[in-house]
Design an enzyme around this catalytic site. Structure first.
Site, mmCIF file in Angstrom:
data_model
loop_
_atom_site.group_PDB
_atom_site.id
_atom_site.type_symbol
_atom_site.label_atom_id
_atom_site.label_comp_id
_atom_site.label_asym_id
_atom_site.label_seq_id
_atom_site.Cartn_x
_atom_site.Cartn_y
_atom_site.Cartn_z
ATOM 1 N N ASP A 59 -18.258 -11.004 0.756
ATOM 2 C CA ASP A 59 -19.204 -9.899 0.770
ATOM 3 C C ASP A 59 -20.333 -10.306 1.694
ATOM 4 O O ASP A 59 -21.084 -11.241 1.396
ATOM 5 C CB ASP A 59 -19.723 -9.639 -0.643
ATOM 6 C CG ASP A 59 -20.789 -8.550 -0.695
ATOM 7 O OD1 ASP A 59 -21.136 -7.999 0.368
ATOM 8 O OD2 ASP A 59 -21.283 -8.269 -1.800
ATOM 9 N N SER A 137 -23.257 0.297 18.983
ATOM 10 C CA SER A 137 -22.813 1.689 19.076
ATOM 11 C C SER A 137 -23.647 2.426 20.101
ATOM 12 O O SER A 137 -24.775 2.027 20.417
ATOM 13 C CB SER A 137 -22.961 2.378 17.707
ATOM 14 O OG SER A 137 -22.800 3.781 17.817
ATOM 15 N N TYR A 150 -28.320 4.589 10.388
ATOM 16 C CA TYR A 150 -27.291 3.987 11.238
ATOM 17 C C TYR A 150 -27.828 3.779 12.652
ATOM 18 O O TYR A 150 -27.675 2.698 13.237
ATOM 19 C CB TYR A 150 -26.047 4.879 11.266
ATOM 20 C CG TYR A 150 -24.922 4.339 12.114
ATOM 21 C CD1 TYR A 150 -24.170 3.248 11.688
ATOM 22 C CD2 TYR A 150 -24.607 4.916 13.344
ATOM 23 C CE1 TYR A 150 -23.129 2.748 12.462
ATOM 24 C CE2 TYR A 150 -23.569 4.431 14.118
ATOM 25 C CZ TYR A 150 -22.830 3.350 13.676
ATOM 26 O OH TYR A 150 -21.804 2.853 14.442
ATOM 27 N N LYS A 154 -28.390 0.074 14.526
ATOM 28 C CA LYS A 154 -27.721 -0.308 15.768
ATOM 29 C C LYS A 154 -28.721 -0.566 16.898
ATOM 30 O O LYS A 154 -28.501 -1.441 17.740
ATOM 31 C CB LYS A 154 -26.703 0.768 16.167
ATOM 32 C CG LYS A 154 -25.505 0.863 15.232
ATOM 33 C CD LYS A 154 -24.761 -0.469 15.129
ATOM 34 C CE LYS A 154 -23.489 -0.360 14.317
ATOM 35 N NZ LYS A 154 -22.744 -1.637 14.256
ATOM 36 N N SER A 191 -17.030 6.571 5.196
ATOM 37 C CA SER A 191 -18.371 7.052 4.860
ATOM 38 C C SER A 191 -18.329 8.304 3.997
ATOM 39 O O SER A 191 -19.378 8.796 3.567
ATOM 40 C CB SER A 191 -19.154 7.354 6.144
ATOM 41 O OG SER A 191 -18.685 8.548 6.752
#
Length: 231
Positions: A59, A137, A150, A154, A191
């Site tokens: 994890d 990304s 998100y 990134k 997601s």
């Protein structure tokens, strides 16, 4: 490629494509993911193709994860030449709907975990003049509505990459990031996006991408391999 490579997120998508490509090039690959069963499947496939691989289920949010992963690579293959931070998550959420929990999880997996792994692996990478490749990304380069956390995670990964590149260059370690557009993986479906929405999303990607289609994991993996190599 006689190198030892750590790949996070190695059970699917870009991470799996990268792990399999490194193995085909002759590298020894330490596969990392949450599911030992899924890791074992990838590992068996690499072994069947004559490659070398070992697995470390972890994890990435656990405090000891980075140390265990780097330690597993050393135990299995004697050192580390390349670190590929490919594990990541995405979730929808605007400024008024993103919860503290959602924010922390996004930053934890997409930013804190790569940072910890980079920190833990840095001395070993310096010893072998190695390389780090972070999977970021297009969302790190420009803003998109509805995926606030998100995008921020990134963008932060991109700057982490730049800072680490400056700091580790004197030690002979190269640090780069790749910033793919939409790539056909399980990321969006994990997601919570159902099949119909995902199909519509990919169809829309034909209009938003200059090539008229989304990317494939193998295309991104090829760039990762290049950045990690001495080519």
């Amino acid at each position: 490629m006689e190198k030892t490579v750590i790949v996070t997120g190695a059970t699917s998508g870009i991470g799996r494509a990268a792990a399999e490509m490194f193995a085909k090039e002759g590298a020894a690959v330490l596969l990392t993911g949450r599911s030992l069963e899924a890791l074992s499947e990838v590992e068996r496939g690499i072994h069947a193709g004559g490659g070398r691989a070992a697995s470390c289920a972890a994890d990435l949010l656990a405090d000891d994860a980075a140390g265990r992963i780097v330690g597993a690579a050393v135990a299995a293959f004697g050192g580390v030449d390349v670190l590929v931070n490919a594990a990541g998550i995405i979730a929808t959420g605007a400024i008024d709907t993103t919860t503290d929990e959602g924010w922390d999880q996004m930053m934890g997996i997409n930013l804190k975990a790569p940072f910890r792994l980079m920190r833990a692996a840095a001395p070993l990478l310096a010893a072998r003049k190695g390389a780090i490749v972070n999977v970021s990304s297009v969302n790190g380069l420009r803003a998109f509505s509805g995926v606030l956390a998100y995008c921020v995670s990134k963008a932060a990964m991109d700057h982490l990459t730049r800072c680490a590149a400056l700091e580790l260059a004197p030690q002979g370690v190269r640090v780069n990031a790749v910033n793919p557009g939409v790539t056909v993986t399980n990321l969006h479906r994990r997601s919570g996006m159902d099949d119909a929405r995902y199909a519509a999303f990919l169809e829309r990607s034909k209009e938003t991408h200059p090539l008229g289609r989304p990317g494939r994991p193998e295309e991104v993996a090829s760039l990762i391999l290049f950045l990690a190599s001495s080519r």
